[in-house]
Design a protein around this motif. Structure first.
Motif, PDB file in Angstrom:
ATOM      1  N   LEU A  88      51.203 -13.633  16.611  1.00  0.00           N
ATOM      2  CA  LEU A  88      51.093 -13.113  17.973  1.00  0.00           C
ATOM      3  C   LEU A  88      49.648 -12.720  18.277  1.00  0.00           C
ATOM      4  CD1 LEU A  88      54.194 -10.741  17.830  1.00  0.00           C
ATOM      5  CD2 LEU A  88      54.114 -13.017  18.872  1.00  0.00           C
ATOM      6  N   PRO A  89      49.247 -12.816  19.546  1.00  0.00           N
ATOM      7  CA  PRO A  89      47.904 -12.307  19.895  1.00  0.00           C
ATOM      8  C   PRO A  89      47.879 -10.788  19.784  1.00  0.00           C
ATOM      9  CG  PRO A  89      49.114 -12.925  21.873  1.00  0.00           C
ATOM     10  CD  PRO A  89      49.952 -13.376  20.710  1.00  0.00           C
ATOM     11  N   LEU A  90      46.757 -10.266  19.358  1.00  0.00           N
ATOM     12  CA  LEU A  90      46.608  -8.820  19.264  1.00  0.00           C
ATOM     13  C   LEU A  90      46.420  -8.229  20.659  1.00  0.00           C
ATOM     14  CD1 LEU A  90      44.324  -8.750  16.149  1.00  0.00           C
ATOM     15  CD2 LEU A  90      46.549  -7.663  16.310  1.00  0.00           C
ATOM     16  N   PRO A  91      46.760  -6.961  20.859  1.00  0.00           N
ATOM     17  CA  PRO A  91      46.567  -6.339  22.184  1.00  0.00           C
ATOM     18  C   PRO A  91      45.118  -6.457  22.635  1.00  0.00           C
ATOM     19  CG  PRO A  91      47.837  -4.899  20.743  1.00  0.00           C
ATOM     20  CD  PRO A  91      47.334  -6.016  19.883  1.00  0.00           C
ATOM     21  N   ASP A  92      44.929  -6.574  23.935  1.00  0.00           N
ATOM     22  CA  ASP A  92      43.582  -6.635  24.508  1.00  0.00           C
ATOM     23  C   ASP A  92      43.597  -5.912  25.845  1.00  0.00           C
ATOM     24  OD1 ASP A  92      40.932  -7.297  24.313  1.00  0.00           O
ATOM     25  OD2 ASP A  92      41.157  -9.302  25.176  1.00  0.00           O
ATOM     26  N   GLU A  93      43.935  -4.615  25.792  1.00  0.00           N
ATOM     27  CA  GLU A  93      44.151  -3.821  26.998  1.00  0.00           C
ATOM     28  C   GLU A  93      42.854  -3.349  27.649  1.00  0.00           C
ATOM     29  OE1 GLU A  93      47.031  -3.645  28.135  1.00  0.00           O
ATOM     30  OE2 GLU A  93      48.490  -3.754  26.522  1.00  0.00           O
ATOM     31  N   ALA A  94      41.785  -3.197  26.857  1.00  0.00           N
ATOM     32  CA  ALA A  94      40.504  -2.717  27.401  1.00  0.00           C
ATOM     33  C   ALA A  94      39.384  -3.555  26.793  1.00  0.00           C
ATOM     34  CB  ALA A  94      40.307  -1.238  27.088  1.00  0.00           C
ATOM     35  N   PRO A  95      39.330  -4.849  27.146  1.00  0.00           N
ATOM     36  CA  PRO A  95      38.402  -5.751  26.455  1.00  0.00           C
ATOM     37  C   PRO A  95      36.936  -5.383  26.609  1.00  0.00           C
ATOM     38  CG  PRO A  95      39.362  -6.805  28.403  1.00  0.00           C
ATOM     39  CD  PRO A  95      40.121  -5.533  28.178  1.00  0.00           C
ATOM     40  N   HIS A  96      36.543  -4.925  27.779  1.00  0.00           N
ATOM     41  CA  HIS A  96      35.125  -4.636  27.988  1.00  0.00           C
ATOM     42  C   HIS A  96      34.704  -3.349  27.287  1.00  0.00           C
ATOM     43  CE1 HIS A  96      36.405  -7.269  31.323  1.00  0.00           C
ATOM     44  NE2 HIS A  96      35.246  -7.841  31.113  1.00  0.00           N
ATOM     45  N   LEU A  97      35.569  -2.364  27.290  1.00  0.00           N
ATOM     46  CA  LEU A  97      35.269  -1.141  26.550  1.00  0.00           C
ATOM     47  C   LEU A  97      35.212  -1.436  25.055  1.00  0.00           C
ATOM     48  CD1 LEU A  97      34.800   1.897  26.460  1.00  0.00           C
ATOM     49  CD2 LEU A  97      37.277   2.216  26.415  1.00  0.00           C
ATOM     50  N   LEU A  98      36.103  -2.280  24.575  1.00  0.00           N
ATOM     51  CA  LEU A  98      36.100  -2.624  23.157  1.00  0.00           C
ATOM     52  C   LEU A  98      34.790  -3.306  22.774  1.00  0.00           C
ATOM     53  CD1 LEU A  98      37.311  -2.945  20.381  1.00  0.00           C
ATOM     54  CD2 LEU A  98      38.661  -4.874  21.232  1.00  0.00           C
ATOM     55  N   GLU A  99      34.335  -4.254  23.601  1.00  0.00           N
ATOM     56  CA  GLU A  99      33.077  -4.927  23.297  1.00  0.00           C
ATOM     57  C   GLU A  99      31.926  -3.922  23.263  1.00  0.00           C
ATOM     58  OE1 GLU A  99      32.529  -7.921  22.390  1.00  0.00           O
ATOM     59  OE2 GLU A  99      34.519  -8.760  22.690  1.00  0.00           O
ATOM     60  N   LEU A 126      40.239  -0.590  18.575  1.00  0.00           N
ATOM     61  CA  LEU A 126      40.138   0.434  19.619  1.00  0.00           C
ATOM     62  C   LEU A 126      41.511   1.036  19.852  1.00  0.00           C
ATOM     63  CD1 LEU A 126      38.398   1.838  21.803  1.00  0.00           C
ATOM     64  CD2 LEU A 126      39.122   0.036  23.381  1.00  0.00           C
ATOM     65  N   TYR A 127      41.586   2.364  19.748  1.00  0.00           N
ATOM     66  CA  TYR A 127      42.856   3.072  19.919  1.00  0.00           C
ATOM     67  C   TYR A 127      42.778   3.991  21.137  1.00  0.00           C
ATOM     68  CZ  TYR A 127      44.499   1.468  15.370  1.00  0.00           C
ATOM     69  OH  TYR A 127      44.919   0.683  14.331  1.00  0.00           O
ATOM     70  N   SER A 128      43.916   4.186  21.757  1.00  0.00           N
ATOM     71  CA  SER A 128      44.012   5.068  22.917  1.00  0.00           C
ATOM     72  C   SER A 128      44.071   6.521  22.472  1.00  0.00           C
ATOM     73  CB  SER A 128      45.259   4.734  23.725  1.00  0.00           C
ATOM     74  OG  SER A 128      46.425   5.121  23.019  1.00  0.00           O
ATOM     75  N   ALA A 129      44.082   7.414  23.455  1.00  0.00           N
ATOM     76  CA  ALA A 129      44.203   8.839  23.153  1.00  0.00           C
ATOM     77  C   ALA A 129      45.534   9.145  22.496  1.00  0.00           C
ATOM     78  CB  ALA A 129      44.043   9.658  24.434  1.00  0.00           C
ATOM     79  N   GLU A 130      46.547   8.296  22.747  1.00  0.00           N
ATOM     80  CA  GLU A 130      47.870   8.491  22.126  1.00  0.00           C
ATOM     81  C   GLU A 130      47.963   7.786  20.781  1.00  0.00           C
ATOM     82  OE1 GLU A 130      48.123   8.199  26.614  1.00  0.00           O
ATOM     83  OE2 GLU A 130      47.357   6.915  25.014  1.00  0.00           O
ATOM     84  N   ASP A 131      46.833   7.252  20.274  1.00  0.00           N
ATOM     85  CA  ASP A 131      46.752   6.544  18.999  1.00  0.00           C
ATOM     86  C   ASP A 131      47.523   5.225  19.037  1.00  0.00           C
ATOM     87  OD1 ASP A 131      45.535   6.472  16.500  1.00  0.00           O
ATOM     88  OD2 ASP A 131      47.363   7.106  15.483  1.00  0.00           O
ATOM     89  N   GLU A 132      47.517   4.574  20.182  1.00  0.00           N
ATOM     90  CA  GLU A 132      48.083   3.232  20.307  1.00  0.00           C
ATOM     91  C   GLU A 132      46.959   2.215  20.319  1.00  0.00           C
ATOM     92  OE1 GLU A 132      51.251   2.665  23.191  1.00  0.00           O
ATOM     93  OE2 GLU A 132      51.319   4.819  23.515  1.00  0.00           O
ATOM     94  N   LEU A 133      47.188   1.072  19.666  1.00  0.00           N
ATOM     95  CA  LEU A 133      46.159   0.044  19.569  1.00  0.00           C
ATOM     96  C   LEU A 133      45.927  -0.590  20.939  1.00  0.00           C
ATOM     97  CD1 LEU A 133      44.273  -1.552  17.670  1.00  0.00           C
ATOM     98  CD2 LEU A 133      46.124  -3.226  17.411  1.00  0.00           C
ATOM     99  N   LEU A 134      44.673  -0.493  21.420  1.00  0.00           N
ATOM    100  CA  LEU A 134      44.317  -1.108  22.696  1.00  0.00           C
ATOM    101  C   LEU A 134      43.726  -2.499  22.519  1.00  0.00           C
ATOM    102  CD1 LEU A 134      42.585   1.928  24.471  1.00  0.00           C
ATOM    103  CD2 LEU A 134      44.830   0.958  25.006  1.00  0.00           C
ATOM    104  N   GLY A 135      43.116  -2.744  21.380  1.00  0.00           N
ATOM    105  CA  GLY A 135      42.512  -4.049  21.167  1.00  0.00           C
ATOM    106  C   GLY A 135      41.816  -4.124  19.826  1.00  0.00           C
ATOM    107  N   ALA A 136      41.478  -5.349  19.427  1.00  0.00           N
ATOM    108  CA  ALA A 136      40.800  -5.575  18.160  1.00  0.00           C
ATOM    109  C   ALA A 136      39.880  -6.772  18.295  1.00  0.00           C
ATOM    110  CB  ALA A 136      41.817  -5.807  17.036  1.00  0.00           C
TER     111      ALA A 136
END
Length: 790
Positions: free
Chosen positions: A248-259, A43-53
Motif C-alpha cells: 500500500l502507499p504510505l500516508p501523504d497527508e502533509a507532503p510539503h511540510l514533510l519535505e 512526519l507525525y501529527s500532534a495525535e501521534d498519527e503518521l502523516l507521511g514518510a
C-alpha cells in the motif's frame, strides 16, 4: 588434589583471558551504533498519527528504529524464531544441536539454529554468505551483543532492521506497507504474517507463494494457541483473515511540510503540531478550490492554520495536490516562497500610526492624485474620494491614502517595525522600496505574514493576563513543532514583562476592528457573502498583474493565511484577494470553533473630544463633536485643521468682509472647509458637504486657498503616458477652484496654453524638460508650480 585445583584455576584464568581478549577485539570491531544506514523521514501529527514518510536515500523504506514493540508481535516473533530468547546468552546450544541433527538427517542445510541475537548480528554484518566461518563470527557477535545491549534493545533492533520483502525494512514499515496502519494496531493474524517474513521475505510477493505464506502463518497461529496465547475462537477467526495484497502507499497527508522538515531533520521521526483531521480537511478545501480555479488557469493555492496562543501550526497545505502534474508547480511549497505582498501590509502601517499618535482612527486622509517622482499610485477602482477616514482607507484598502499615510510614518520606520514583527524577506534598502512598500513592492512569505498577524492577536489577547504589561516573547514566528512548555508568568512584576511594545494594544484593537469591518468594495467581489460568518479580523491583498492573491485573518484563538496564484508567477485576469483567497479563508474558519472577541484595552485609551467630520481631535471651532475612547497616544495628534470661522451676510447666502458689510451685521459661523483638490472629489460622494458660499458682489475677494493643482504636484517628475499603440500620449493636467464658476488661465513657462471653466482639465503635449506651470483665475489669483518631464 591441590595440583588439580591449581591446573583448573590456570585453565579458567586462561579461558577468561582469552574471553576478555575476544570481547575487546569485538568491542573494537562491532560498530556503534550497530546500524549505520540511512532511514526514512517520518512526519507525525500532534495525535501521534503518521502523516507521511519519505524513502531513505538508499531506496529502502526503512523507518527509524523503534524503542518498543507491541505484545502481540513480540509473542509471534519469539514463538516462531526463538522461544528461549529471554534466557539464553545469545547462543542457544539446544537449537544448534537440533539444527545439526536435522541437517545431518536431510543431507543439506534445512535449519540454522540461529537465535534472534545471531540473526541481528547477521543483518548488521550485511547478510554475508552462509559459511561455517561466518556462522562462528555471528556467534561471537551475538555473545558480545548480549553483554552490551538489553534483551529489549536487541529485540527492537532486530525488528527494526529485519527484511520484510522487496525494499521494505523493519516491522513498522511493513505494517504500514502491507496493512496500512501501525504495528500496534495489527491483529494476531497480521502480526503472525509479519513474524514469519524475515525468515522468508520473498513470500510476501502478492503474485507468488501465497499458499506457503498462509501455511507458515497458520502454523504459527496454531503454536500460539498451543501456548495458550490464543483461545480456540481467536485462533479460528485469525485463520480466516486474508493475507495482504500488493504493498500500500504510505500516508501523504502533509507532503510539503514533510519535505520542509525532512530537509531540517532527515532520517528522523518528526513530531509536528499538525492536527490530523484538520490537516486532511484543509488540504481537501485547497484541492477543491484548485479544481474550481483551474478553469481560469490558476493552479496553485497554499493555506496554513495556526493556534494564536502557542504559534503552533495546526494545518499546513503548502500547495494544492491536484492535479498531480509537475507542469503546474504543485511540488513547490508556496508557504515559504517569497511573493509580492500586495496590500497585506497596510494594517501594520495603520497600527504604527495609531501607536505613535500621528492620527486617530477616523482622521481624514487625502485621497487625491499623487505623484512621487514619477510614481503615481492609484486606487483599485481608479477613482478618488477626496478625503477618507484612516480606518476606511484600511477597510477599503485604498492605495493613495495609504501611500500618504506611509509618508507620515516613513518607509524606513515601517521596515524596522515589520522586521521586529517577524518579516524576514526585506533584503533591500529603504530607497529600493520607497512608497511602493505598502502596495506590494516588497516580497513576503505566507509563513512570516500569518505569524506576524498571530503575534499581534497574541499580544492583544494577553491584555488581561499581564494586567496591561507586555511580554516581548509574544512576538514570535509560527512553529511546525509542538511548542515547549514555558514557566508561566504569575506576577506583573515578572522580569519578562515590560511596559514598552512595538505596537500598543489600543492600536491593535482599532486595527482589528478596521479589519473586521467587512468592507472591500474596491475589488468588486461579493464580499458581503462573508458578513454572516463569525467575527474575524481579515485583510486581503492582490499584487500587480493578478499574480498573487492573499487573505489572512485572525481571531483571539486562530490565525489563518491563504495564498492563491501560479507558482510560475504568471498573472491571471480577475485574480484578487477577495474573489479568490477570501472564500478559502472563510471555508477554513468554518472548520474552527468560535469564541469571544478581543477585550477592549480601556486602560490604554482616554475619552477624547473628536470632530465628527474630520476625525481629528476637536478644535474650539468644531461644531459637531463626539467624545470617544481613543488611544492615549492620540492626545499628541493635531486638532482639526478644516474648521474655520467665516463671515456671512445676514441672510447667510454670501461671504462678506468689512469692505462690503458692516461688522455688526456680519454673521460669524464655523465652516468645514476642505482644500480645493480634496473638495473637488469629496463633494461628489458626500451630498451633505456644503462648499463655502460665494463672496457678496463688491466685496474684496480672498485669494488664498482658491486654486489647487490636482495633477501634477509641485516638484513632480512626469513620464509621458503611452497608449495601446506604444506612442507617447498627451498629459491631462487637472486643477480645482474654490468657486465653481471660476475661469482659469493656464500658462506654461510664461506661454499661454488655454483656459478652463467648471471642469478644470487641460490636455497638453509636452517634450522632456523643466517647466513652470502658472494658473491665474478671473479675479487675479495665482497658483504656480514647477515640474519636470523625462
Amino acid at each position: 588434589m591441590k595440583e588439580w585445583r591449581k591446573r583448573a584455576a590456570r585453565l579458567l584464568a586462561g579461558i577468561g583471558a582469552i574471553g576478555l581478549l575476544g570481547w575487546l577485539a569485538l568491542y573494537k570491531a562491532v560498530p556503534r551504533p550497530l546500524f549505520q544506514v540511512p532511514y526514512s523521514t517520518l512526519l507525525y501529527s500532534a495525535e501521534d498519527e503518521l502523516l507521511g514518510a519519505r524513502i531513505a536515500p538508499d531506496g529502502q523504506w526503512r523507518f527509524p528504529a523503534t524503542d518498543s514493540l507491541p505484545g502481540k508481535f513480540t509473542a509471534c516473533l519469539l514463538t516462531y524464531e526463538d522461544r528461549r530468547f529471554l534466557s539464553h546468552p545469545g547462543i542457544d546450544p539446544a537449537a544448534l544441536l537440533r539444527a545439526l541433527r536435522l541437517n545431518a538427517r536431510a543431507g543439506r542445510v534445512v535449519s540454522g539454529g540461529s537465535t534472534i541475537t545471531m540473526q541481528l548480528a547477521r543483518i548488521a554484518r550485511g547478510n554475508r554468505p552462509r559459511t561455517l566461518g561466518e556462522k562462528l563470527t555471528e556467534m561471537g557477535w551475538a555473545l558480545f551483543l548480549e553483554t552490551t545491549y538489553s534483551k529489549r534493545e536487541i529485540l527492537n533492533l532486530y525488528a527494526s532492521h529485519a527484511p520484510f520483502g522487496g525494499n521494505v525494512v523493519g516491522v513498522e514499515t511493513a505494517a504500514w506497507r502491507y496493512f496500512g496502519r501501525s504495528v500496534f494496531q495489527l491483529s494476531w493474524a497480521e502480526c503472525a504474517t509479519l513474524a514469519v517474513l524475515p525468515n522468508s521475505p520473498a513470500l510476501i510477493h502478492p503474485g507468488r507463494n501465497r499458499e506457503r505464506l498462509r501455511e507458515k502463518r497458520d502454523r504459527l497461529l496454531e503454536a500460539l494457541r498451543d501456548r495458550k496465547l490464543l483461545d480456540q475462537t481467536e485462533y479460528e477467526l485469525a485463520r480466516m483473515e486474508p493475507l495482504p495484497e500488493a504493498p500500500l502507499p504510505l500516508p501523504d497527508e502533509a507532503p510539503h511540510l514533510l519535505e520542509r522538515l525532512a530537509a531540517e531533520r532527515p532520517g528522523q521521526r518528526v513530531s509536528s503540531s499538525v492536527r490530523h483531521a484538520l490537516q486532511r480537511r484543509t488540504q481537501a478545501i485547497v484541492n477543491r478550490y484548485a479544481r474550481e480555479y483551474s478553469s481560469n488557469y490558476i493552479h496553485n493555492l497554499a493555506a496554513i492554520v495556526a493556534d494564536v496562543e502557542t504559534g503552533e501550526v495546526l494545518a499546513y497545505a503548502g500547495n494544492a495536490t491536484f492535479p498531480a502534474d509537475e507542469r503546474y508547480g504543485n511540488h513547490v511549497d508556496i508557504v515559504t516562497a517569497p511573493r509580492s505582498t500586495g496590500s497585506i501590509l497596510k494594517p501594520f502601517l495603520y497600527a504604527g500610526l495609531l501607536h505613535d499618535g500621528t492620527l486617530l482612527p477616523s482622521t481624514l486622509v487625502a485621497d487625491i492624485p499623487l505623484n512621487l517622482n514619477g510614481f503615481m499610485p492609484q486606487n483599485y477602482n481608479k477613482t478618488f474620494y477626496g478625503a477618507v477616514p484612516a480606518h476606511v482607507a484600511v477597510e477599503r484598502s485604498l492605495n493613495v491614502p495609504l501611500v500618504r499615510m506611509l509618508t507620515l510614518y516613513n518607509t524606513g520606520r515601517l521596515m524596522a517595525l515589520l522586521k521586529t514583527l517577524g518579516m524576514s524577506t526585506l533584503r533591500f534598502s529603504e530607497e529600493h522600496y520607497g512608497a511602493s512598500l505598502i502596495l506590494g513592492g516588497a516580497e513576503g512569505t505566507l509563513w512570516d505574514l500569518t505569524g506576524m498577524y498571530a503575534s499581534l492577536a497574541r499580544t492583544l489577547g494577553h491584555h488581561r493576563r499581564y494586567n496591561g504589561r507586555y511580554n516581548s516573547a509574544d512576538i514570535h514566528p509560527l512553529t511546525p513543532y509542538p511548542a515547549p512548555a514555558e514557566e508561566p508568568i504569575r506576577s506583573v512584576a515578572d522580569k519578562r514583562l515590560t511596559d514598552e511594545a512595538p505596537l500598543s494594544r489600543a492600536a491593535l484593537w482599532f486595527t482589528f476592528e478596521a479589519m473586521a469591518a467587512l468592507n472591500r468594495p474596491e475589488e468588486e467581489a461579493d464580499w458581503q457573502q462573508f458578513e454572516s460568518m463569525k467575527k474575524v479580523a481579515w485583510k486581503t491583498g492582490t499584487s500587480y498583474g493578478g499574480r498573487d492573491a492573499w487573505a489572512i485573518g485572525v481571531t483571539p484563538r486562530y490565525a489563518v493565511g491563504v495564498w492563491v496564484g501560479n507558482a510560475s508567477g504568471e498573472g491571471r485576469p480577475g485574480l484578487t484577494g477577495v474573489g479568490n483567497a477570501a472564500p478559502v479563508l472563510f471555508d477554513l474558519f468554518s472548520l474552527l470553533p468560535g469564541g469571544a472577541w478581543f477585550d477592549i484595552p480601556y486602560d490604554e485609551m482616554v475619552p477624547m473630544p473628536v470632530c465628527s467630520k474630520s476625525g481629528h481631535r476637536a478644535s474650539p471651532l468644531c461644531d459637531e463633536v463626539d467624545t470617544l475612547y481613543m488611544p492615549a497616544a492620540g492626545l499628541e495628534s493635531g486638532v482639526c485643521p478644516y474648521h474655520r470661522l467665516v463671515h456671512l451676510s445676514p441672510d447667510g447666502r454670501h461671504r462678506v468682509n468689512s469692505s462690503c458689510e458692516a461688522v455688526d451685521r456680519m454673521v460669524t459661523r464655523s465652516w468645514f472647509v476642505l482644500p480645493p483638490a480634496q473638495e473637488y472629489y469629496y463633494s461628489g460622494y458626500h451630498v451633505d458637504y456644503r462648499p463655502l458660499p460665494p463672496f457678496k458682489p463688491g466685496c474684496a475677494r480672498e485669494q488664498d486657498r482658491q486654486i489647487e493643482l490636482i495633477y501634477p504636484e509641485h516638484g513632480a517628475v512626469l513620464y509621458p503616458p503611452k497608449g495601446f499603440s506604444g506612442r507617447p500620449e498627451r498629459f491631462i493636467f487637472r486643477a480645482a477652484h474654490a468657486r465653481p464658476d471660476a475661469t482659469l488661465y493656464w500658462h506654461l513657462n510664461e506661454t499661454y496654453v488655454g483656459e478652463t471653466r467648471g471642469d478644470h482639465s487641460l490636455s497638453l503635449s509636452i517634450k522632456p524638460g523643466a517647466y513652470t506651470l502658472t494658473l491665474v483665475d478671473d479675479e487675479g489669483g495665482q497658483k504656480k508650480i514647477r515640474f519636470e518631464v523625462k
